[in-house]
Design a protein around this motif. Sequence first.
Motif: not given
Length: 214
Positions: A118-137
């Motif tokens: 894998v060269a790289g990954v980005r999340v392009t859209k999500h509805n995860e919980t701010p402060g928890l799941g949004d750490k994918v950003e």
Amino acid sequence: MIVSSMVKNGAILTAFALVTTGAVTLVQQFTAPTIAVQEKKQLQGLLHQVLPEPAYDNELYLDCTVVTDPELGSNEPHTVYRARNQGEVIALVMQSTAPNGYSGNIELLSAIYPDGTVAGVRVTKHNETPGLGDKVEPKRSDWINSFSQQQVLNAGDNRWAVKKDGGMFDQFTGATITPRAVVGAVKNTVIYAQAHFSELANAANSCEVAQSNE
């Protein structure tokens, strides 16, 4: 008099509706090119983030095919961009979906080399919980960069899991579902890319057709 007044008011309302509709249409016509340019810039930015530009010599957003396969996480069409060097496809940049996020689907963009690296990954859209799941950003944490230069050896590669499940990827404090979903989806995307690399590399160019129709 009452009937005359009603007719007059109706005519005024109709005229107002026509003028409003016309104004909205004009605004859309004037703003559409600007929106298209911004969307193109955003796409180019994401493509460059997951795959460093010096690695290829073509315009990624103009070279793609579209795949509809539930193995990529949903029955929705997913775009696969082809990175080329002197005409040869050296990597695929694939859209896919993690269907089991904490708050629903998580849309992904993953750059994958033929050997499963894998060269790289980005999340392009999500509805995860701010402060928890949004750490994918990437603006929230560096976690998403942990996929870079990691290789999927085979479908049974147990390293591709969060540490809580015996794997090599960190989970988030108070949130394991989100990273678990992303890790699993990226692994599945890599496996799919390897199994279909030649087919995807040689498929007709859907982006070129879309561009010519704009």
